[in-house]
Design an enzyme around this catalytic site. Structure first.
Site, PDB file in Angstrom:
ATOM      1  N   ARG A 146       0.818  -1.228   0.000  1.00 27.79           N
ATOM      2  CA  ARG A 146       0.000   0.000   0.000  1.00 27.79           C
ATOM      3  C   ARG A 146       0.847   1.272   0.000  1.00 27.79           C
ATOM      4  O   ARG A 146       0.378   2.338   0.378  1.00 27.79           O
ATOM      5  CB  ARG A 146      -0.972   0.025   1.185  1.00 27.79           C
ATOM      6  CG  ARG A 146      -1.909  -1.166   1.208  1.00 27.79           C
ATOM      7  CD  ARG A 146      -3.138  -0.899   2.056  1.00 27.79           C
ATOM      8  NE  ARG A 146      -3.984  -2.063   2.077  1.00 27.79           N
ATOM      9  CZ  ARG A 146      -3.925  -3.025   2.991  1.00 27.79           C
ATOM     10  NH1 ARG A 146      -3.079  -2.922   3.996  1.00 27.79           N
ATOM     11  NH2 ARG A 146      -4.719  -4.067   2.925  1.00 27.79           N
TER      12      ARG A 146
ATOM     13  N   LYS B 197       1.785  11.168 -11.733  1.00 32.02           N
ATOM     14  CA  LYS B 197       0.899  10.254 -12.477  1.00 32.02           C
ATOM     15  C   LYS B 197       1.671   8.977 -12.739  1.00 32.02           C
ATOM     16  O   LYS B 197       2.760   9.010 -13.322  1.00 32.02           O
ATOM     17  CB  LYS B 197       0.477  10.876 -13.818  1.00 32.02           C
ATOM     18  CG  LYS B 197      -0.702  11.815 -13.720  1.00 32.02           C
ATOM     19  CD  LYS B 197      -1.196  12.168 -15.108  1.00 32.02           C
ATOM     20  CE  LYS B 197      -2.371  13.130 -15.041  1.00 32.02           C
ATOM     21  NZ  LYS B 197      -2.778  13.576 -16.396  1.00 32.02           N
TER      22      LYS B 197
ATOM     23  N   GLU C 100       6.994  17.363 -25.868  1.00 31.18           N
ATOM     24  CA  GLU C 100       6.432  17.778 -24.568  1.00 31.18           C
ATOM     25  C   GLU C 100       6.999  19.138 -24.148  1.00 31.18           C
ATOM     26  O   GLU C 100       6.343  19.881 -23.417  1.00 31.18           O
ATOM     27  CB  GLU C 100       6.712  16.719 -23.485  1.00 31.18           C
ATOM     28  CG  GLU C 100       6.161  15.316 -23.806  1.00 31.18           C
ATOM     29  CD  GLU C 100       4.668  15.110 -23.501  1.00 31.18           C
ATOM     30  OE1 GLU C 100       3.938  16.106 -23.350  1.00 31.18           O
ATOM     31  OE2 GLU C 100       4.240  13.936 -23.436  1.00 31.18           O
TER      32      GLU C 100
ATOM     33  N   LYS D 152       5.099  22.833 -15.139  1.00 32.47           N
ATOM     34  CA  LYS D 152       4.375  21.649 -14.666  1.00 32.47           C
ATOM     35  C   LYS D 152       4.132  21.752 -13.158  1.00 32.47           C
ATOM     36  O   LYS D 152       3.047  21.425 -12.665  1.00 32.47           O
ATOM     37  CB  LYS D 152       5.126  20.362 -15.034  1.00 32.47           C
ATOM     38  CG  LYS D 152       4.332  19.129 -14.640  1.00 32.47           C
ATOM     39  CD  LYS D 152       4.444  17.957 -15.545  1.00 32.47           C
ATOM     40  CE  LYS D 152       3.458  16.879 -15.116  1.00 32.47           C
ATOM     41  NZ  LYS D 152       3.646  15.612 -15.751  1.00 32.47           N
TER      42      LYS D 152
ATOM     43  N   GLU E  48      -6.070  16.446 -11.256  1.00 34.37           N
ATOM     44  CA  GLU E  48      -6.721  16.758 -12.533  1.00 34.37           C
ATOM     45  C   GLU E  48      -8.237  16.889 -12.406  1.00 34.37           C
ATOM     46  O   GLU E  48      -8.995  16.260 -13.141  1.00 34.37           O
ATOM     47  CB  GLU E  48      -6.351  15.700 -13.590  1.00 34.37           C
ATOM     48  CG  GLU E  48      -6.571  16.216 -15.005  1.00 34.37           C
ATOM     49  CD  GLU E  48      -5.970  15.324 -16.073  1.00 34.37           C
ATOM     50  OE1 GLU E  48      -4.776  15.007 -15.993  1.00 34.37           O
ATOM     51  OE2 GLU E  48      -6.717  14.951 -16.986  1.00 34.37           O
TER      52      GLU E  48
ATOM     53  N   ARG F 211      -5.207  20.812 -14.576  1.00 31.04           N
ATOM     54  CA  ARG F 211      -4.134  19.909 -15.009  1.00 31.04           C
ATOM     55  C   ARG F 211      -4.400  19.291 -16.386  1.00 31.04           C
ATOM     56  O   ARG F 211      -3.472  18.903 -17.079  1.00 31.04           O
ATOM     57  CB  ARG F 211      -3.898  18.814 -13.952  1.00 31.04           C
ATOM     58  CG  ARG F 211      -2.705  17.949 -14.297  1.00 31.04           C
ATOM     59  CD  ARG F 211      -2.258  17.038 -13.167  1.00 31.04           C
ATOM     60  NE  ARG F 211      -1.132  16.228 -13.616  1.00 31.04           N
ATOM     61  CZ  ARG F 211      -0.360  15.515 -12.824  1.00 31.04           C
ATOM     62  NH1 ARG F 211      -0.559  15.503 -11.525  1.00 31.04           N
ATOM     63  NH2 ARG F 211       0.638  14.794 -13.321  1.00 31.04           N
TER      64      ARG F 211
ATOM     65  N   ASN G  25      -2.563  17.832 -21.132  1.00 28.39           N
ATOM     66  CA  ASN G  25      -2.892  16.780 -22.098  1.00 28.39           C
ATOM     67  C   ASN G  25      -3.094  17.314 -23.503  1.00 28.39           C
ATOM     68  O   ASN G  25      -3.654  16.623 -24.367  1.00 28.39           O
ATOM     69  CB  ASN G  25      -4.173  16.054 -21.656  1.00 28.39           C
ATOM     70  CG  ASN G  25      -3.830  14.837 -20.843  1.00 28.39           C
ATOM     71  OD1 ASN G  25      -3.092  13.973 -21.298  1.00 28.39           O
ATOM     72  ND2 ASN G  25      -4.339  14.796 -19.630  1.00 28.39           N
TER      73      ASN G  25
ATOM     74  N   HIS H 194      -2.753  15.121 -26.525  1.00 30.36           N
ATOM     75  CA  HIS H 194      -2.757  13.730 -26.061  1.00 30.36           C
ATOM     76  C   HIS H 194      -4.037  12.975 -26.431  1.00 30.36           C
ATOM     77  O   HIS H 194      -4.019  11.754 -26.507  1.00 30.36           O
ATOM     78  CB  HIS H 194      -2.540  13.669 -24.549  1.00 30.36           C
ATOM     79  CG  HIS H 194      -1.135  14.023 -24.124  1.00 30.36           C
ATOM     80  ND1 HIS H 194      -0.540  15.219 -24.418  1.00 30.36           N
ATOM     81  CD2 HIS H 194      -0.208  13.310 -23.423  1.00 30.36           C
ATOM     82  CE1 HIS H 194       0.685  15.250 -23.914  1.00 30.36           C
ATOM     83  NE2 HIS H 194       0.916  14.102 -23.308  1.00 30.36           N
TER      84      HIS H 194
ATOM     85  N   HIS I 220      -2.995   9.723 -27.930  1.00 25.15           N
ATOM     86  CA  HIS I 220      -3.243   8.410 -27.317  1.00 25.15           C
ATOM     87  C   HIS I 220      -4.001   7.498 -28.276  1.00 25.15           C
ATOM     88  O   HIS I 220      -3.775   6.283 -28.304  1.00 25.15           O
ATOM     89  CB  HIS I 220      -4.022   8.563 -26.007  1.00 25.15           C
ATOM     90  CG  HIS I 220      -3.186   9.080 -24.871  1.00 25.15           C
ATOM     91  ND1 HIS I 220      -3.715   9.455 -23.659  1.00 25.15           N
ATOM     92  CD2 HIS I 220      -1.854   9.274 -24.746  1.00 25.15           C
ATOM     93  CE1 HIS I 220      -2.757   9.861 -22.848  1.00 25.15           C
ATOM     94  NE2 HIS I 220      -1.616   9.761 -23.491  1.00 25.15           N
TER      95      HIS I 220
ATOM     96  N   HIS J  32       5.639   7.778 -27.982  1.00 23.72           N
ATOM     97  CA  HIS J  32       4.629   8.619 -27.322  1.00 23.72           C
ATOM     98  C   HIS J  32       4.783  10.083 -27.756  1.00 23.72           C
ATOM     99  O   HIS J  32       3.805  10.739 -28.129  1.00 23.72           O
ATOM    100  CB  HIS J  32       4.768   8.485 -25.805  1.00 23.72           C
ATOM    101  CG  HIS J  32       3.875   9.398 -25.029  1.00 23.72           C
ATOM    102  ND1 HIS J  32       2.512   9.251 -24.983  1.00 23.72           N
ATOM    103  CD2 HIS J  32       4.147  10.512 -24.301  1.00 23.72           C
ATOM    104  CE1 HIS J  32       1.980  10.218 -24.238  1.00 23.72           C
ATOM    105  NE2 HIS J  32       2.955  10.998 -23.818  1.00 23.72           N
TER     106      HIS J  32
END
Ligand code: NAD
Ligand code: GLY
Length: 363
Positions: free
Chosen positions: A125, A147, A189, A231, A241, A245, A249, A252, A256, A269
């Protein structure tokens, strides 16, 4: 923490989970000088490409701080950002009877960083972890902000957690061994931060693109620092997000879809994001947020960075199907990050017919 005068530092401000991002040269060899999480053991998670280059020296440097230091090499590639790789980390931890005082070190690009961060979030955990990004993309984006995720065949980064590292060391020396194509992917990026947040930075990137591509150390240091500052500002306001935030993206949603549609690893990517930004700019133009001159300027910059500007012909139906699975979608409605006006991004739906028109023009 002992930083050299030439090191630069950016702080991610998240209360008692705040942490520094240190940017400089020779950081891996100096890692023992920094404020590392306490523990009995360190597990360096890397891959079969980065491990042989940097894990030996890193393990040696960490040996003065941890009684036990182990190295795990995962298979290399976006197609291995999955359950099998994640389980290799759990196998290595459980196989050694590792307890909660084990610290994970993610040594590699965004794939290693995202998987290792997710493993750290899940193991018992939660155990502490440190990001040691070795690609430009990971130094300017993925190692920062917490993330973590693996891919699912149906969608990118669909299984994951928000889990912050305790320290990020961006050792600029590691970029010397990065293949050209990966440098371009990282530049996608870097370019992203201009249209969404900082037009002065867009001007700077445009003026310094040749220096960045030639890996000029000062240019790289500035690009990494400014990207991390932006960032940090965004993540400090909206860690999970719930709003702001999402602007990170930009490019993206289309990107994606390209990655999943072609099969992970076919396009890098950063390449998918570069082309995705061109498509998002075209959509921003259709929706009235930018003019054609701004689209042309950004598209030229993306091309000059060595990135593709035309998408693969997956077909509009497939693009739409994949984009409906995007994490920003709500009740099946796709929400795009659009520029409106330049220097600012908004998250909005767009009519299917307009999106289809953009796909037809860009692919
Ligand atoms: P990557 O991790 O696959 O690394 C690119 C390639 O470069 C790999 O083959 C790697 O082995 C190699 N490599 C890494 N460092 C090297 C070095 N110093 N010298 C030589 N080779 C080296 O890809 P990436 O572009 O770093 O990261 C992409 C991933 O990051 C994607 O999975 C993406 O989803 C994720 N990402 C996550 C976030 C986030 O916020 N968590 C943000 C952006 C991207
Ligand atoms: N790379 C997008 C984010 O961190 O939110």
């Amino acid at each position: 923490m002992t930083a050299r005068a030439t090191d630069q530092e950016v702080c991610i401000d998240l209360g008692d989970r705040s942490y520094p991002i240190v940017i400089g040269e020779g950081l891996l060899a100096r890692i023992a000088e920094f404020d590392l999480p306490k523990g009995h053991a360190a597990l360096i998670v890397t891959n079969t490409t980065v491990g042989p280059l940097y894990a030996g020296a890193l393990a040696q440097a960490l040996a003065s701080r941890y009684p036990q230091v182990h190295v795990l090499e995962l298979p290399d590639g976006e197609q291995h950002k999955n359950w099998d790789s994640l389980n290799l980390i759990f196998d290595a931890l459980l196989g050694r009877g590792s307890d909660r005082k084990t610290v994970l070190f993610a040594l590699g690009g965004g794939v290693v960083g995202d998987i290792t961060g997710f493993a750290a979030a899940c193991y018992m955990r939660g155990v502490p972890f440190v990001q040691l990004p070795t690609t430009l993309l990971a130094q300017v984006d993925s190692s920062v902000g917490g993330k973590t995720a693996i891919n699912h065949p149906l969608g990118k980064n669909m299984i994951g957690a928000f889990y912050q590292p305790q320290l990020v060391l961006c050792d600029l020396d590691t970029l010397a061994t990065l293949p050209e194509r990966e440098m371009s992917a990282g530049l996608a990026e870097v370019i992203k931060y201009g249209p969404i947040f900082d037009l002065d930075f867009l001007d700077w990137v445009q003026a310094h693109l040749p220096a960045l591509r030639a890996r000029d150390p000062q240019a790289l240091a500035h690009a990494v620092r400014r990207s991390c500052q932006i960032k940090a500002e965004v993540v400090g306001q909206d860690e999970r997000e719930s709003g702001l935030r999402a602007i990170l993206n930009f490019g993206h949603t289309f990107g994606h879809a390209i990655e999943a549609g072609l099969g992970y690893g076919e396009w890098l990517h950063g390449e998918a994001v570069g082309c995705g930004m061109v498509m998002a700019l075209q959509l921003s133009l259709e929706m009235g947020g930018v003019d054609a001159a701004f689209v042309e300027r950004c598209t030229r910059l993306i091309a000059d960075a060595g990135l593709p500007t035309r998408g693969p012909a997956l077909g509009a139906d497939r693009y739409l199907e994949l984009m409906r699975l995007d994490k920003k979608s709500e009740a099946g409605e796709i929400r795009f990050v659009l520029i409106d006006p330049p220097g600012r991004a908004v998250v909005r739906p767009a009519p299917d017919a307009v999106v289809r028109g953009v796909i037809a023009r860009c692919c």
